[in-house]
Design a protein around this motif. Structure first.
Motif, PDB file in Angstrom:
ATOM      1  N   VAL A  82       0.891  -1.167   0.000  1.00  0.00           N
ATOM      2  CA  VAL A  82       0.000   0.000   0.000  1.00  0.00           C
ATOM      3  C   VAL A  82       0.927   1.214   0.000  1.00  0.00           C
ATOM      4  CG1 VAL A  82      -1.791   1.262   1.251  1.00  0.00           C
ATOM      5  CG2 VAL A  82      -1.809  -1.244   1.251  1.00  0.00           C
ATOM      6  N   GLY A  95      -8.142   2.803  -0.652  1.00  0.00           N
ATOM      7  CA  GLY A  95      -8.946   2.744   0.574  1.00  0.00           C
ATOM      8  C   GLY A  95      -9.335   4.109   1.094  1.00  0.00           C
ATOM      9  N   HIS A  99     -14.957   1.763   3.787  1.00  0.00           N
ATOM     10  CA  HIS A  99     -15.226   0.494   3.099  1.00  0.00           C
ATOM     11  C   HIS A  99     -14.892  -0.702   3.966  1.00  0.00           C
ATOM     12  CE1 HIS A  99     -10.937   1.093   2.574  1.00  0.00           C
ATOM     13  NE2 HIS A  99     -10.810  -0.195   2.276  1.00  0.00           N
ATOM     14  N   ASP A 101     -13.170  -4.296   3.072  1.00  0.00           N
ATOM     15  CA  ASP A 101     -12.361  -4.721   1.930  1.00  0.00           C
ATOM     16  C   ASP A 101     -13.080  -5.715   1.035  1.00  0.00           C
ATOM     17  OD1 ASP A 101     -10.092  -3.218   2.506  1.00  0.00           O
ATOM     18  OD2 ASP A 101      -9.357  -4.720   3.919  1.00  0.00           O
ATOM     19  N   THR A 126      -5.217   6.123   9.722  1.00  0.00           N
ATOM     20  CA  THR A 126      -6.326   5.262   9.270  1.00  0.00           C
ATOM     21  C   THR A 126      -7.396   5.252  10.351  1.00  0.00           C
ATOM     22  OG1 THR A 126      -4.694   3.893   8.135  1.00  0.00           O
ATOM     23  CG2 THR A 126      -6.920   2.996   8.310  1.00  0.00           C
ATOM     24  N   TRP A 243      -0.027   6.327  12.674  1.00  0.00           N
ATOM     25  CA  TRP A 243       0.994   5.310  12.428  1.00  0.00           C
ATOM     26  C   TRP A 243       2.392   5.787  12.802  1.00  0.00           C
ATOM     27  CZ3 TRP A 243      -0.250   0.497  10.660  1.00  0.00           C
ATOM     28  CH2 TRP A 243      -1.490   0.319  10.056  1.00  0.00           C
ATOM     29  N   TRP A 251      -7.182  -6.206  11.678  1.00  0.00           N
ATOM     30  CA  TRP A 251      -8.599  -5.868  11.854  1.00  0.00           C
ATOM     31  C   TRP A 251      -9.524  -6.943  11.302  1.00  0.00           C
ATOM     32  CZ3 TRP A 251      -5.744  -3.353   8.066  1.00  0.00           C
ATOM     33  CH2 TRP A 251      -6.266  -3.330   6.776  1.00  0.00           C
ATOM     34  N   ALA A 260      -8.663   5.275   4.794  1.00  0.00           N
ATOM     35  CA  ALA A 260      -7.275   5.769   4.776  1.00  0.00           C
ATOM     36  C   ALA A 260      -7.294   7.272   4.506  1.00  0.00           C
ATOM     37  CB  ALA A 260      -6.486   5.049   3.685  1.00  0.00           C
ATOM     38  N   ARG A 269       4.444   7.073   1.784  1.00  0.00           N
ATOM     39  CA  ARG A 269       3.808   6.209   2.795  1.00  0.00           C
ATOM     40  C   ARG A 269       3.762   4.802   2.223  1.00  0.00           C
ATOM     41  NH1 ARG A 269      -1.552   4.460   3.993  1.00  0.00           N
ATOM     42  NH2 ARG A 269      -2.194   4.621   6.191  1.00  0.00           N
ATOM     43  N   LEU A 271       3.031   0.657   3.390  1.00  0.00           N
ATOM     44  CA  LEU A 271       2.669  -0.396   4.348  1.00  0.00           C
ATOM     45  C   LEU A 271       2.543  -1.712   3.583  1.00  0.00           C
ATOM     46  CD1 LEU A 271       0.547   2.291   4.906  1.00  0.00           C
ATOM     47  CD2 LEU A 271       0.510   1.118   7.098  1.00  0.00           C
ATOM     48  N   ARG A 273       0.616  -5.242   3.257  1.00  0.00           N
ATOM     49  CA  ARG A 273      -0.707  -5.725   3.655  1.00  0.00           C
ATOM     50  C   ARG A 273      -0.889  -7.191   3.295  1.00  0.00           C
ATOM     51  NH1 ARG A 273      -6.792  -3.877   2.620  1.00  0.00           N
ATOM     52  NH2 ARG A 273      -7.149  -5.944   1.855  1.00  0.00           N
TER      53      ARG A 273
HETATM   54  C1  SIN Z   1      -6.696  -0.246   3.074  1.00  0.00           C
HETATM   55  O1  SIN Z   1      -7.834   0.099   2.795  1.00  0.00           O
HETATM   56  O2  SIN Z   1      -6.399  -1.419   3.250  1.00  0.00           O
HETATM   57  C2  SIN Z   1      -5.606   0.797   3.223  1.00  0.00           C
HETATM   58  C3  SIN Z   1      -5.566   1.350   4.595  1.00  0.00           C
HETATM   59  C4  SIN Z   1      -4.467   2.362   4.743  1.00  0.00           C
HETATM   60  O3  SIN Z   1      -3.679   2.579   3.835  1.00  0.00           O
HETATM   61  O4  SIN Z   1      -4.406   2.963   5.817  1.00  0.00           O
END
Ligand code: SIN
Length: 283
Positions: A82, A95, A99, A101, A126, A243, A251, A260, A269, A271, A273
């Protein structure tokens, strides 16, 4: 020893005293699963997981779920980066609206894990919202109205008929396949779903993927969805995570929405996932 600090009165808990880089004992793994069921989102600071460590943690909650449409890391098909680069300005983010996912899949993911690699000096938080409490907060009449109804979900961002405008699309760093007519297929899920383990009921609609309520005409469907969204992310059912690099967040996708926040133009940024499955359609 593991310690737990709820971060709000409704949703989320910070877990301390655990080293997620090491394999968890069966007791700790069971305790984490229970905590996830109770708090919906778990936050762990300063873990700095490698990808194999993140995949091993993922399996504590369910088998790895390989997602369609979003390109995974070249050598890690179960891991999505991400990412928004510092140079990507005035674009949406992955995101970037409330939503659950991939709710448009027949079997949506049970949950996900994000591991923070690089975080802006400010911004890029987030939010999560507790859909068990959102449902419980509905006025009796509204709750009665949606009982037994189903909602239609489609993979709008990846399809043809309702593809988002360019301005609201995630930037080039998130490689996604677009324009697939299969993503426009309507999938019907109950508006109120029951968590398969806890038996708790949660509201299950979201503005990215839900197009309408199946049993209502267009006008009534829009009005009821707007009313439901008012309760879905009221501040009282939300938490917000700031973060830091090394953070790990886990989650439950069946009982939460997330968002997000896209307020960090000019910063990178990143991350990692992973996603876990329970193999079950919403019931
Ligand atoms: C996501 O919807 O999985 C992204 C969440 C994020 O980037 O904080």
């Amino acid at each position: 020893m593991m310690h737990v600090r709820p971060v709000t009165g409704s949703i989320g808990a910070e877990i301390g005293g655990l080293d997620l880089c090491r394999p968890l004992s069966p007791e700790d793994a069971g305790a984490l699963r229970q905590l996830l069921m109770r708090h919906q989102v778990l936050f762990c600071r300063r873990q700095f997981l490698t990808i194999p460590q993140q995949k091993r943690l993922n399996v504590v909650f369910g088998p790895l779920y390989r997602l369609p449409y979003v390109q995974a890391l070249a050598d890690e098909p179960d891991v999505i980066a991400v990412l928004k680069e510092a140079t990507e300005t005035n674009v949406g983010v992955f995101g970037g609206d409330w939503h659950s996912d991939f709710s448009f899949l027949k079997i949506p993911p049970a949950g996900s894990i994000l591991s923070a690699v690089e975080i802006p000096v400010v911004g890029g938080d987030t939010l999560w919202a507790n859909q068990i409490h959102a449902l419980a907060n509905l006025p009796t009449e509204l709750r009665r109205k949606i009982a037994g109804q189903t909602a239609v979900h489609i993979g709008k961002p990846y399809g043809q008929t309702e593809a988002p405008a360019m301005a609201s699309r995630a930037g080039a760093s998130m490689r996604m396949s677009r324009g697939d007519p299969a993503a426009d297929q309507e999938v019907f899920h109950p508006l109120i779903r029951t968590h398969p383990e806890s038996g708790q009921e949660a509201l299950f609609v979201n503005p990215i993927y839900t197009t309408r309520i199946a049993g209502f005409d267009a006008v009534e469907s829009s009005a009821v969805l707007a009313e439901l969204y008012h309760y879905a992310w009221q501040p009282e059912v939300c938490c917000r995570w700031q973060w830091q690099a090394g953070d790990v967040v886990i989650w439950d996708n069946r009982t939460t929405l997330h968002y997000a926040v896209n307020d960090y133009d000019g910063y990178r940024r990143l991350l990692h996932r992973t996603t876990f499955s329970d193999g079950l359609p919403p019931a």
